[in-house]
Design a protein around this motif. Structure first.
Motif, PDB file in Angstrom:
ATOM      1  N   MET A 196       0.847  -1.206   0.000  1.00  0.00           N
ATOM      2  CA  MET A 196       0.000   0.000   0.000  1.00  0.00           C
ATOM      3  C   MET A 196       0.885   1.260   0.000  1.00  0.00           C
ATOM      4  SD  MET A 196      -2.797  -1.129   2.823  1.00  0.00           S
ATOM      5  CE  MET A 196      -3.470  -2.773   2.837  1.00  0.00           C
ATOM      6  N   TYR A 197       1.950   1.233   0.823  1.00  0.00           N
ATOM      7  CA  TYR A 197       2.878   2.380   0.828  1.00  0.00           C
ATOM      8  C   TYR A 197       3.585   2.491  -0.514  1.00  0.00           C
ATOM      9  CZ  TYR A 197       2.060   3.162   5.737  1.00  0.00           C
ATOM     10  OH  TYR A 197       1.451   3.466   6.930  1.00  0.00           O
ATOM     11  N   ARG A 198       3.862   1.350  -1.127  1.00  0.00           N
ATOM     12  CA  ARG A 198       4.508   1.375  -2.442  1.00  0.00           C
ATOM     13  C   ARG A 198       3.568   1.946  -3.506  1.00  0.00           C
ATOM     14  NH1 ARG A 198       9.179  -2.058  -3.158  1.00  0.00           N
ATOM     15  NH2 ARG A 198       9.864  -2.777  -1.116  1.00  0.00           N
ATOM     16  N   ALA A 199       2.262   1.638  -3.402  1.00  0.00           N
ATOM     17  CA  ALA A 199       1.308   2.187  -4.375  1.00  0.00           C
ATOM     18  C   ALA A 199       1.270   3.715  -4.258  1.00  0.00           C
ATOM     19  CB  ALA A 199      -0.082   1.597  -4.147  1.00  0.00           C
ATOM     20  N   LEU A 200       1.276   4.213  -3.026  1.00  0.00           N
ATOM     21  CA  LEU A 200       1.326   5.671  -2.853  1.00  0.00           C
ATOM     22  C   LEU A 200       2.625   6.225  -3.429  1.00  0.00           C
ATOM     23  CD1 LEU A 200      -0.140   6.282   0.736  1.00  0.00           C
ATOM     24  CD2 LEU A 200      -1.257   6.636  -1.468  1.00  0.00           C
ATOM     25  N   ALA A 201       3.725   5.468  -3.263  1.00  0.00           N
ATOM     26  CA  ALA A 201       5.025   5.915  -3.797  1.00  0.00           C
ATOM     27  C   ALA A 201       4.966   6.043  -5.317  1.00  0.00           C
ATOM     28  CB  ALA A 201       6.118   4.938  -3.379  1.00  0.00           C
ATOM     29  N   VAL A 202       4.298   5.104  -5.977  1.00  0.00           N
ATOM     30  CA  VAL A 202       4.134   5.185  -7.441  1.00  0.00           C
ATOM     31  C   VAL A 202       3.431   6.505  -7.787  1.00  0.00           C
ATOM     32  CG1 VAL A 202       2.865   4.187  -9.408  1.00  0.00           C
ATOM     33  CG2 VAL A 202       4.138   2.698  -7.836  1.00  0.00           C
ATOM     34  N   PHE A 203       2.414   6.818  -7.009  1.00  0.00           N
ATOM     35  CA  PHE A 203       1.659   8.056  -7.244  1.00  0.00           C
ATOM     36  C   PHE A 203       2.571   9.288  -7.090  1.00  0.00           C
ATOM     37  CE2 PHE A 203      -0.997  11.517  -5.600  1.00  0.00           C
ATOM     38  CZ  PHE A 203      -1.965  11.600  -6.582  1.00  0.00           C
ATOM     39  N   PHE A 204       3.380   9.321  -6.032  1.00  0.00           N
ATOM     40  CA  PHE A 204       4.250  10.483  -5.799  1.00  0.00           C
ATOM     41  C   PHE A 204       5.309  10.591  -6.901  1.00  0.00           C
ATOM     42  CE2 PHE A 204       3.380   9.287  -1.134  1.00  0.00           C
ATOM     43  CZ  PHE A 204       2.211  10.023  -1.111  1.00  0.00           C
ATOM     44  N   LEU A 214       7.321  14.244  -7.617  1.00  0.00           N
ATOM     45  CA  LEU A 214       7.684  14.789  -6.300  1.00  0.00           C
ATOM     46  C   LEU A 214       9.022  14.223  -5.825  1.00  0.00           C
ATOM     47  CD1 LEU A 214       4.099  14.480  -4.867  1.00  0.00           C
ATOM     48  CD2 LEU A 214       5.399  16.626  -4.914  1.00  0.00           C
ATOM     49  N   GLU A 215       9.773  15.027  -5.108  1.00  0.00           N
ATOM     50  CA  GLU A 215      11.029  14.574  -4.495  1.00  0.00           C
ATOM     51  C   GLU A 215      10.698  13.881  -3.174  1.00  0.00           C
ATOM     52  OE1 GLU A 215      14.106  14.882  -5.600  1.00  0.00           O
ATOM     53  OE2 GLU A 215      13.483  15.951  -7.416  1.00  0.00           O
ATOM     54  N   ARG A 216      11.512  12.862  -2.842  1.00  0.00           N
ATOM     55  CA  ARG A 216      11.311  12.141  -1.571  1.00  0.00           C
ATOM     56  C   ARG A 216      11.308  13.058  -0.359  1.00  0.00           C
ATOM     57  NH1 ARG A 216      16.196   7.933  -1.550  1.00  0.00           N
ATOM     58  NH2 ARG A 216      16.076   7.440  -3.746  1.00  0.00           N
ATOM     59  N   SER A 217      12.145  14.102  -0.446  1.00  0.00           N
ATOM     60  CA  SER A 217      12.316  14.976   0.723  1.00  0.00           C
ATOM     61  C   SER A 217      11.207  16.035   0.835  1.00  0.00           C
ATOM     62  CB  SER A 217      13.663  15.681   0.631  1.00  0.00           C
ATOM     63  OG  SER A 217      13.730  16.352  -0.613  1.00  0.00           O
ATOM     64  N   ASP A 218      10.319  16.097  -0.141  1.00  0.00           N
ATOM     65  CA  ASP A 218       9.311  17.167  -0.180  1.00  0.00           C
ATOM     66  C   ASP A 218       8.091  16.781   0.659  1.00  0.00           C
ATOM     67  OD1 ASP A 218       7.529  19.165  -0.765  1.00  0.00           O
ATOM     68  OD2 ASP A 218       7.439  18.755  -2.925  1.00  0.00           O
ATOM     69  N   GLU A 219       8.247  16.908   1.978  1.00  0.00           N
ATOM     70  CA  GLU A 219       7.151  16.482   2.865  1.00  0.00           C
ATOM     71  C   GLU A 219       5.870  17.263   2.596  1.00  0.00           C
ATOM     72  OE1 GLU A 219       7.928  16.319   7.074  1.00  0.00           O
ATOM     73  OE2 GLU A 219       5.848  15.744   7.498  1.00  0.00           O
ATOM     74  N   GLU A 220       5.999  18.552   2.361  1.00  0.00           N
ATOM     75  CA  GLU A 220       4.799  19.366   2.158  1.00  0.00           C
ATOM     76  C   GLU A 220       4.065  18.941   0.888  1.00  0.00           C
ATOM     77  OE1 GLU A 220       5.579  23.565   2.610  1.00  0.00           O
ATOM     78  OE2 GLU A 220       3.571  23.968   1.792  1.00  0.00           O
ATOM     79  N   ALA A 240      -0.338  16.061  -1.790  1.00  0.00           N
ATOM     80  CA  ALA A 240      -0.713  15.188  -2.909  1.00  0.00           C
ATOM     81  C   ALA A 240      -1.453  13.934  -2.443  1.00  0.00           C
ATOM     82  CB  ALA A 240       0.539  14.789  -3.693  1.00  0.00           C
ATOM     83  N   VAL A 241      -1.138  13.469  -1.232  1.00  0.00           N
ATOM     84  CA  VAL A 241      -1.675  12.172  -0.801  1.00  0.00           C
ATOM     85  C   VAL A 241      -3.206  12.174  -0.739  1.00  0.00           C
ATOM     86  CG1 VAL A 241      -1.613  12.481   1.733  1.00  0.00           C
ATOM     87  CG2 VAL A 241      -1.194  10.225   0.750  1.00  0.00           C
ATOM     88  N   ALA A 242      -3.804  13.343  -0.565  1.00  0.00           N
ATOM     89  CA  ALA A 242      -5.268  13.426  -0.530  1.00  0.00           C
ATOM     90  C   ALA A 242      -5.877  13.004  -1.867  1.00  0.00           C
ATOM     91  CB  ALA A 242      -5.690  14.851  -0.184  1.00  0.00           C
ATOM     92  N   ASP A 243      -5.107  13.097  -2.951  1.00  0.00           N
ATOM     93  CA  ASP A 243      -5.626  12.743  -4.286  1.00  0.00           C
ATOM     94  C   ASP A 243      -5.394  11.275  -4.629  1.00  0.00           C
ATOM     95  OD1 ASP A 243      -6.200  15.414  -4.581  1.00  0.00           O
ATOM     96  OD2 ASP A 243      -4.333  15.865  -5.641  1.00  0.00           O
ATOM     97  N   ALA A 244      -4.751  10.546  -3.738  1.00  0.00           N
ATOM     98  CA  ALA A 244      -4.408   9.151  -4.042  1.00  0.00           C
ATOM     99  C   ALA A 244      -5.323   8.225  -3.263  1.00  0.00           C
ATOM    100  CB  ALA A 244      -2.954   8.873  -3.663  1.00  0.00           C
TER     101      ALA A 244
END
Ligand code: DC
Length: 223
Positions: A36-44, A49-55, A60-64
């Protein structure tokens, strides 16, 4: 409440192989939360998006929307309606998943889904915070680990079997880096729950690990 099994541990300890076999043997549903975390990673990654871009990631996660279906008994992960199961096991996705899963907004997005699955069916659920956060009342909690050397060896074999090119030093560094991130993050870090049983699989066969955990589970079910 269902008689659930929670399995936590570092990358490459064999959690998914063991959890899948346990589920088949004990008649439980296998839930792979890393997928599930990997699926979100595909989306990011697709959003650039950069890994370090927490904001950016937290917005973005609201759209996934991640959902799970079982087809012929195997877990399929859908991202906004698309089956992304075949895209999840790359190093790039794993590294993005490890980084983005440190962010509270990302973890919050998956918490309800994971708890719901364990309410609907008795599960073997594997991840990093299943015994500590997601299913604190699991009937059996296992902390499954293995040495860094052994985990690197297994990962290299898996990649080679898939026909990929492999840099062993890089794999080892990635594992160490991922351990550091998973264990040191502020939100839901990887750690052994106080009531979890430690299983070190470095010198055990898959059958031995499955047999050990199945016996513990059956014993608890009889209590
Ligand atoms: O188990 P895995 O390698 O497929 O997981 C990918 C990443 O997702 C891992 O580096 C940490 C994160 N993860 C997590 O933070 N919590 C979970 N329950 C499962 C995975």
């Amino acid at each position: 409440m269902n008689a659930n099994i929670a399995i936590d541990g570092p990358a490459g300890a064999g959690k998914s192989t063991i959890a899948k076999r346990l589920a088949a043997r004990l008649g439980l549903l296998y839930v792979d939360t890393g997928a599930m975390y990997r699926a979100l990673a595909v989306f990011f990654l697709r959003r650039g998006l950069e890994r370090s871009d927490e904001e950016g990631i937290s917005q973005a996660v609201a759209d996934a929307d991640v959902t799970i279906r079982y087809e012929d008994g195997s877990q399929q992960v859908y991202l906004n309606g698309e089956n992304v199961t075949g895209l999840l096991r790359t190093e790039e996705t794993g590294n993005m998943a490890s980084a983005s899963s440190a962010y509270g907004a990302v973890r919050a997005r998956l918490l309800d889904l994971q708890r719901l699955l364990a309410r609907e069916s008795a599960v073997v659920m594997d991840g990093r915070d299943i015994g500590t956060v997601i299913l604190p009342d699991a009937l059996l909690k296992i902390y499954l680990t293995a040495s860094v050397e052994e985990r690197a060896r297994r990962r290299i074999a898996e990649l080679e079997a898939g026909g990929g090119s492999v840099d062993p030093d890089q794999i080892r560094r990635d594992i160490e880096e991922r351990d550091r991130r998973d264990m040191n993050r502020a939100v839901a870090p990887l750690r052994q729950a106080e009531d979890a049983v430690l299983v070190d699989s470095s010198d055990m066969t898959i059958d031995e690990v499955v047999g050990t955990i199945a016996a513990l589970y059956e014993e608890r079910c009889r209590r």
